[in-house]
Scaffold this motif. Structure first.
Motif, PDB file in Angstrom:
ATOM      1  N   ILE A  48      50.753  30.723  29.468  1.00  0.00           N
ATOM      2  CA  ILE A  48      49.932  31.923  29.296  1.00  0.00           C
ATOM      3  C   ILE A  48      50.808  33.168  29.265  1.00  0.00           C
ATOM      4  N   VAL A  49      51.755  33.270  30.211  1.00  0.00           N
ATOM      5  CA  VAL A  49      52.632  34.439  30.270  1.00  0.00           C
ATOM      6  C   VAL A  49      53.492  34.529  29.015  1.00  0.00           C
ATOM      7  N   GLU A  50      54.009  33.399  28.550  1.00  0.00           N
ATOM      8  CA  GLU A  50      54.866  33.394  27.364  1.00  0.00           C
ATOM      9  C   GLU A  50      54.107  33.867  26.125  1.00  0.00           C
ATOM     10  N   ARG A  51      52.860  33.456  25.998  1.00  0.00           N
ATOM     11  CA  ARG A  51      52.069  33.799  24.814  1.00  0.00           C
ATOM     12  C   ARG A  51      51.412  35.174  24.915  1.00  0.00           C
ATOM     13  N   GLU A  52      50.954  35.529  26.125  1.00  0.00           N
ATOM     14  CA  GLU A  52      50.084  36.688  26.259  1.00  0.00           C
ATOM     15  C   GLU A  52      50.622  37.762  27.207  1.00  0.00           C
ATOM     16  N   GLY A  53      51.697  37.465  27.925  1.00  0.00           N
ATOM     17  CA  GLY A  53      52.229  38.418  28.884  1.00  0.00           C
ATOM     18  C   GLY A  53      51.634  38.216  30.266  1.00  0.00           C
ATOM     19  N   TYR A  54      52.367  38.695  31.270  1.00  0.00           N
ATOM     20  CA  TYR A  54      51.948  38.473  32.649  1.00  0.00           C
ATOM     21  C   TYR A  54      50.595  39.081  32.989  1.00  0.00           C
ATOM     22  N   PRO A  55      50.236  40.258  32.467  1.00  0.00           N
ATOM     23  CA  PRO A  55      48.918  40.827  32.829  1.00  0.00           C
ATOM     24  C   PRO A  55      47.745  39.913  32.481  1.00  0.00           C
ATOM     25  N   ALA A  56      47.941  38.996  31.543  1.00  0.00           N
ATOM     26  CA  ALA A  56      46.857  38.080  31.160  1.00  0.00           C
ATOM     27  C   ALA A  56      46.688  36.934  32.142  1.00  0.00           C
ATOM     28  N   LEU A  57      47.631  36.788  33.073  1.00  0.00           N
ATOM     29  CA  LEU A  57      47.598  35.638  33.972  1.00  0.00           C
ATOM     30  C   LEU A  57      46.635  35.867  35.129  1.00  0.00           C
ATOM     31  N   THR A  58      45.582  35.085  35.171  1.00  0.00           N
ATOM     32  CA  THR A  58      44.643  35.071  36.287  1.00  0.00           C
ATOM     33  C   THR A  58      44.325  33.615  36.610  1.00  0.00           C
ATOM     34  N   MET A  59      43.813  33.389  37.787  1.00  0.00           N
ATOM     35  CA  MET A  59      43.429  32.029  38.149  1.00  0.00           C
ATOM     36  C   MET A  59      42.332  31.519  37.219  1.00  0.00           C
ATOM     37  N   ARG A  60      41.418  32.401  36.850  1.00  0.00           N
ATOM     38  CA  ARG A  60      40.337  32.005  35.947  1.00  0.00           C
ATOM     39  C   ARG A  60      40.885  31.619  34.579  1.00  0.00           C
ATOM     40  N   ARG A  61      41.899  32.368  34.101  1.00  0.00           N
ATOM     41  CA  ARG A  61      42.504  32.053  32.792  1.00  0.00           C
ATOM     42  C   ARG A  61      43.211  30.709  32.840  1.00  0.00           C
ATOM     43  N   VAL A  62      43.944  30.439  33.894  1.00  0.00           N
ATOM     44  CA  VAL A  62      44.619  29.146  34.037  1.00  0.00           C
ATOM     45  C   VAL A  62      43.589  28.024  34.051  1.00  0.00           C
ATOM     46  N   ALA A  63      42.521  28.219  34.801  1.00  0.00           N
ATOM     47  CA  ALA A  63      41.477  27.197  34.880  1.00  0.00           C
ATOM     48  C   ALA A  63      40.864  26.935  33.514  1.00  0.00           C
ATOM     49  N   ALA A  64      40.659  27.988  32.730  1.00  0.00           N
ATOM     50  CA  ALA A  64      40.057  27.815  31.412  1.00  0.00           C
ATOM     51  C   ALA A  64      40.957  26.987  30.503  1.00  0.00           C
TER      52      ALA A  64
END
Length: 249
Positions: A48-64
């Motif tokens: 997620i961080v590699e594609r979208e940057g660190y601000p995009a990283l949330t627990m909900r995003r990882v779960a999705a």
């Protein structure tokens, strides 16, 4: 009874290993999906961080991305801060630490900092995961241990060496964060905020005469690559460290 996330985190810190048992998926698709593990969560977070940057990283995003619910993640990691710690630890695990050499300590400490820089730059904004956090992950502490050993071998006074690790790490983190912010602005079409050297020189030349030094030394102010400036700053920091009676090498 299975260990809770806090117990798993404590075990990682004591043993340096991931004692995480994979959680079985439930529901009709459970048998077709990979089990949820700490390693899977961390790898997904890096993607997620590699594609979208660190601000995009949330627990909900990882779960999705893992096609599960956030509660499934909390069975393995304590919270977002725990995930941040795991991310930085994974990057630090890849740092190669040299055998401390009193005759090459400056080059060695700069080499470790450069490795950290290059690791962090792979993942835009990832250094935000390390700010305001005391190192406790064993892989992160391993790098600090190696840096301390290098500085002490070079004759740097222990207190100065201890504070230097913090200062050098902070500089590397800030450097990488600025680099990722500039790259993000370019990707978002913000060319007007990330200026080329030619544009900077043009603007400096157009300054009024009340800025005589900036106009006169515009070439020096804009010279070099960002990595040239990185090396220069590391040199200033390292050369300024007080040393205890060792021959200057």
């Amino acid at each position: 009874m299975s260990p809770n996330p806090q117990q798993r985190r404590a075990a990682r810190h004591r043993l340096g290993t991931d004692q995480d048992a994979p959680a079985a998926r439930r529901g009709p698709s459970g048998g077709r999906k990979k089990p949820i593990t700490v390693d899977a969560i961390v790898s997904t977070a890096f993607g997620i961080v590699e594609r979208e940057g660190y601000p995009a990283l949330t627990m909900r995003r990882v779960a999705a991305v893992l096609e599960t619910g956030p509660s499934s993640l909390y069975a393995h990691v304590v919270n977002k801060e725990d995930l941040d710690e795991l991310l930085i630890g994974r990057l630090c695990a890849e740092i190669e630490l040299p055998e401390p050499d009193p005759t090459a300590w400056r080059q060695q400490i700069a080499g470790v900092c450069t490795q950290l820089r290059d690791q962090y730059l792979r993942y835009p904004g990832i250094t935000q995961a390390s700010f305001a956090a005391a190192p406790s992950n064993l892989d992160t502490l391993r790098v600090g241990e190696g840096m301390l050993a290098i500085l002490l071998a070079g004759g740097v006074q222990p207190q100065a060496a201890a504070w230097a690790i913090d200062s050098l790490s902070l500089y590397v983190n800030a450097y990488c964060l600025e680099h990722s912010m500039a790259r993000g602005r370019l990707q978002d079409g913000g060319e007007g905020w990330v200026l080329s050297r030619a544009e900077l020189l043009r603007r400096f030349a157009a300054l009024p005469d009340s800025y005589p030094q900036t106009k006169r030394y515009a070439a020096e102010l804009t010279a070099g690559t960002v990595h040239d400036r990185f090396d220069f700053t590391l040199g200033l920091m390292v050369d300024g460290l007080p040393r205890s009676g060792a021959a200057d090498t």
